[in-house]
Design a protein around this motif. Structure first.
Motif, mmCIF file in Angstrom:
data_model
loop_
_atom_site.group_PDB
_atom_site.id
_atom_site.type_symbol
_atom_site.label_atom_id
_atom_site.label_comp_id
_atom_site.label_asym_id
_atom_site.label_seq_id
_atom_site.Cartn_x
_atom_site.Cartn_y
_atom_site.Cartn_z
ATOM 1 N N THR A 1 -14.139 1.202 -14.137
ATOM 2 C CA THR A 1 -14.526 0.889 -15.536
ATOM 3 C C THR A 1 -14.865 -0.251 -16.107
ATOM 4 O OG1 THR A 1 -13.160 3.093 -15.872
ATOM 5 C CG2 THR A 1 -13.889 1.620 -17.887
ATOM 6 N N LEU B 1 -20.857 4.764 -20.707
ATOM 7 C CA LEU B 1 -19.686 3.946 -20.863
ATOM 8 C C LEU B 1 -20.053 3.042 -21.864
ATOM 9 C CD1 LEU B 1 -17.537 3.131 -17.563
ATOM 10 C CD2 LEU B 1 -16.790 4.496 -19.999
ATOM 11 N N ALA C 1 -14.906 -0.280 -22.471
ATOM 12 C CA ALA C 1 -14.520 -0.302 -21.051
ATOM 13 C C ALA C 1 -13.777 -1.695 -20.819
ATOM 14 C CB ALA C 1 -15.981 -0.358 -20.129
ATOM 15 N N GLY D 1 -18.148 -1.935 -17.457
ATOM 16 C CA GLY D 1 -18.270 -2.541 -18.723
ATOM 17 C C GLY D 1 -18.992 -4.058 -18.653
#
Lengths: 241, 422
Positions: free
Chosen positions: B319, B413, B418, B323
């Motif tokens: 994640t 995302l 994130a 991000g």
């Protein structure tokens, strides 16, 4: 020049609505160093996200080089960030298992810089932060200070116009922190790059040209060199009837 | 991000989770293995069948049988016909050829020769001091290539005979070489119990080969005239006297086999070309191959869920990385592409592992299978490079499809969210 005008950001809906930013207005001249100061939850990070095109406030304008970035399409905002912005995150967000140069290479790859041009830029950036000898080391094998220098190298490698630094010395001891500060301010002064530091550390903030204090989503005060930061118009207080 | 850099980064991410990548690839590898092997078996089977058909049939040759009537309802009244038939009782009957049918075939244009099929079951074959063995006798065909353990075909020798090494052994010959030139007695009996002994000289002993599996020529081969004589004697007083179950028609030229088939069909005969025969065998192989491919496809289907699962976990684990990349300005499309390419790498790896292992198995397995099934030098598993390429590319595509959902999740995302995850 960065012009922030009437920027407001609300999270949630109706009853649960929470206003993170309320009608923010100021202008920053190119090459300035600016501290955005505030307590945790004051809205300073949200302001940084809005100014860098990561977040989209509901109202207001963020004009950079005459372009309102909040009006851009998503892919153009992405392109803008890739080409003009450098980020320094508090938690580094380094790829631990990748080498130092691969970490620095990421923003260049995203900005579609050719492989040959990348090499020279990576070398220059690592030299600037004095990490040339570690180029082939894995990021996880670096010390805290080296990691922060690596993060700075990653932020400056694509020669951005603006660098956003979120608590750049927050995770470091004071001696290492000072070196990082020197590095950041040195780069700011020598290259004419606008440096925006988000922090709650008054000592660090004092070293910037201007300090913008944020409280409860509003600019509570702006101190320092008025030549580089202005409020374009007096804060208007609307009466609610 | 440029495609080359994306591919490189995808490969690097997979290398960082070696065990997981390998295990997911192995799941798809099982499918690749099954599919490659079934394609190899199909290719090998077709090659094997083609070998058999080519050596046992002449492309100019047609196998002709009388057209049999539909025997749907055995109790239904049937009209009497002068044509010779074998009645099995219960209303079942089989039409046969008469000499006049054979002559009619000869009169057709493009025909070089017509040979009735004489297959005789001898009462027994033996030689002095040895046991008696039942055996089938058929005509020796010069066009059929055979592998000899010793000797050769009877050529001009009227009383020459070829037997298999199994018969040579049973009849007490120490080696195939010792059998050549020796005499065996073939005894033919009529249905009335009359017998006639044919002393025959062994001219050759055949090895067991790919051919024997299909042709079933496990018996004796003698000159056509000799077997014709045996046939006539054996069928004295039966419906088969002067009539034949089938005949082979040799066309003058390969180009007029099709016209000849039509002519024979028009005459009311049932004619099959070598091609027809091959088509039937190929269809059989295709069905078998289809079943195997089905199992392979099932394995691939299962592994798709493995890929989806692996990629989902990978998205969750990374994640922050996603991000960061999005914060640095990576476009949604490029983030999605990164994960799809990772899936494609997994597919490639699985395909390469599976088909590589299949190729290995075919190299190791071919001699074993040929030995077990007595196929001689025939290879039953042929891994074709093209089918390997198709399997790998196909699995890469399947993997990309499997990677679509996780890739979408990654591309959607929110970078702020994130990066907040610690």
């Amino acid at each position: 020049m960065i012009e922030v005008s009437n920027v407001s950001k609300t999270y949630g809906h109706k009853k649960n609505a929470f206003t993170a930013l309320k009608d923010i207005n100021f202008t920053i001249e190119d090459g300035a160093s600016v501290a955005i100061i505030g307590k945790s939850g004051s809205g300073k990070s949200t302001l940084m996200h809005a100014m860098s095109g990561l977040d989209r406030p509901q109202t207001g304008q963020v004009i950079i080089d005459g372009q309102n970035i909040l009006e851009l399409k998503q892919k153009d905002v992405d392109k803008f960030r890739a080409q003009k912005i450098g980020f320094i995150f508090q938690s580094f967000f380094l790829q631990a298992t990748e080498t130092v140069s691969d970490n620095v290479s990421l923003p260049l790859e995203i900005a579609k810089v050719s492989k040959r041009a990348r090499k020279a830029k990576i070398t220059a950036a690592l030299e600037a932060v004095d990490l040339s000898e570690k180029a082939r080391n894995k990021a996880k094998d670096l010390s805290g200070g080296q990691k922060q220098r690596l993060v700075i190298a990653r932020a400056i490698v694509n020669e951005p116009q603006i660098i956003f630094a979120d608590e750049p010395t927050g995770n470091l001891d004071s001696a290492t922190g000072e070196k990082i500060e020197e590095l950041l301010f040195g780069y700011n002064k020598n290259n004419g790059v606008t440096l925006i530091i988000v922090t709650h550390d008054p000592d660090l903030a004092a070293k910037c040209d201007v300090q913008i204090h944020i409280r409860d989503g509003q600019v509570s005060s702006i101190k320092g060199d008025k030549a580089v930061v202005k409020t374009p118009k007096p804060i208007q207080v609307k009466k609610v009837q | 991000m440029k495609l080359r850099d994306t591919v490189r980064r995808a490969g690097r991410s997979l290398r960082q989770a070696k065990a997981r990548t390998l295990l997911t690839s192995l799941a798809i590898g099982v499918g690749a293995f099954t599919i490659t092997l079934s394609l190899a078996a199909g290719a090998g089977g077709k090659q094997y069948a083609a070998d058999i058909v080519n050596t046992n049939t002449n492309p100019r040759e047609l196998y002709v049988q009388p057209k049999q009537e539909q025997q749907g309802d055995p109790s239904a009244p049937k009209e009497y016909s002068e044509a010779p038939t074998i009645n099995y009782g219960g209303g079942f009957s089989l039409k046969t050829f008469q000499q006049k049918d054979i002559n009619a075939m000869k009169e057709l244009g493009n025909v070089q020769s017509v040979t009735p099929v004489y297959n005789v079951s001898a009462k027994y074959v033996t030689r002095p001091g040895e046991k008696k063995y039942t055996v089938g006798v058929e005509a020796y065909l010069g066009t059929v290539k055979q592998e000899y353990a010793a000797g050769a075909g009877p050529k001009g020798q009227a009383d020459g005979v070829i037997l298999t090494d199994a018969y040579a052994k049973a009849l007490g010959f120490a080696s195939p070489q010792k059998a050549v030139g020796q005499v065996v007695d073939v005894v033919i009996a009529t249905p009335l119990g009359e017998t006639k002994t044919y002393p025959l000289t062994i001219t050759g002993v055949t090895k067991k080969s790919a051919l024997s599996a299909l042709t079933g020529s496990g018996g004796l081969q003698v000159q056509n005239d000799k077997v014709a004589d045996m046939y006539k004697f054996a069928n004295t007083g039966t419906p088969l006297e002067n009539s034949f179950i089938a005949a082979t028609v040799l066309a003058k030229d390969e180009s007029n086999v099709k016209t000849l088939k039509q002519q024979l069909t028009d005459k009311g005969f049932d004619a099959q070309t070598a091609e027809d025969l091959m088509g039937f065998i190929f269809q059989f192989i295709n069905v078998l191959q289809g079943i195997l491919l089905g199992f392979g496809a099932l394995a691939v289907l299962t592994s798709i869920f493995g890929i989806v699962n692996t990629q989902y976990i990978s998205v969750l684990e990374r994640t922050q990385q996603i991000g960061l990349m999005k914060a640095l300005g990576m476009r949604r499309r490029d983030v999605g592409r990164l994960f799809k390419i990772e899936a494609a790498w997994i597919g490639f790896l699985g395909g390469a592992i599976g088909s590589g292992f299949a190729a290995f198995v075919s190299v190791i397995g071919n001699p074993v299978i040929s030995e077990a099934l007595s196929l001689g030098k025939t290879k039953l598993l042929i891994v074709e490079p093209l089918s390997v390429v198709i399997v790998i590319v196909g699995l890469m595509l399947v993997s990309v499809v499997a990677g679509i959902l996780p890739a979408r999740k990654a591309s959607k995302l929110d970078p702020i969210e994130a990066l907040r995850t610690e």
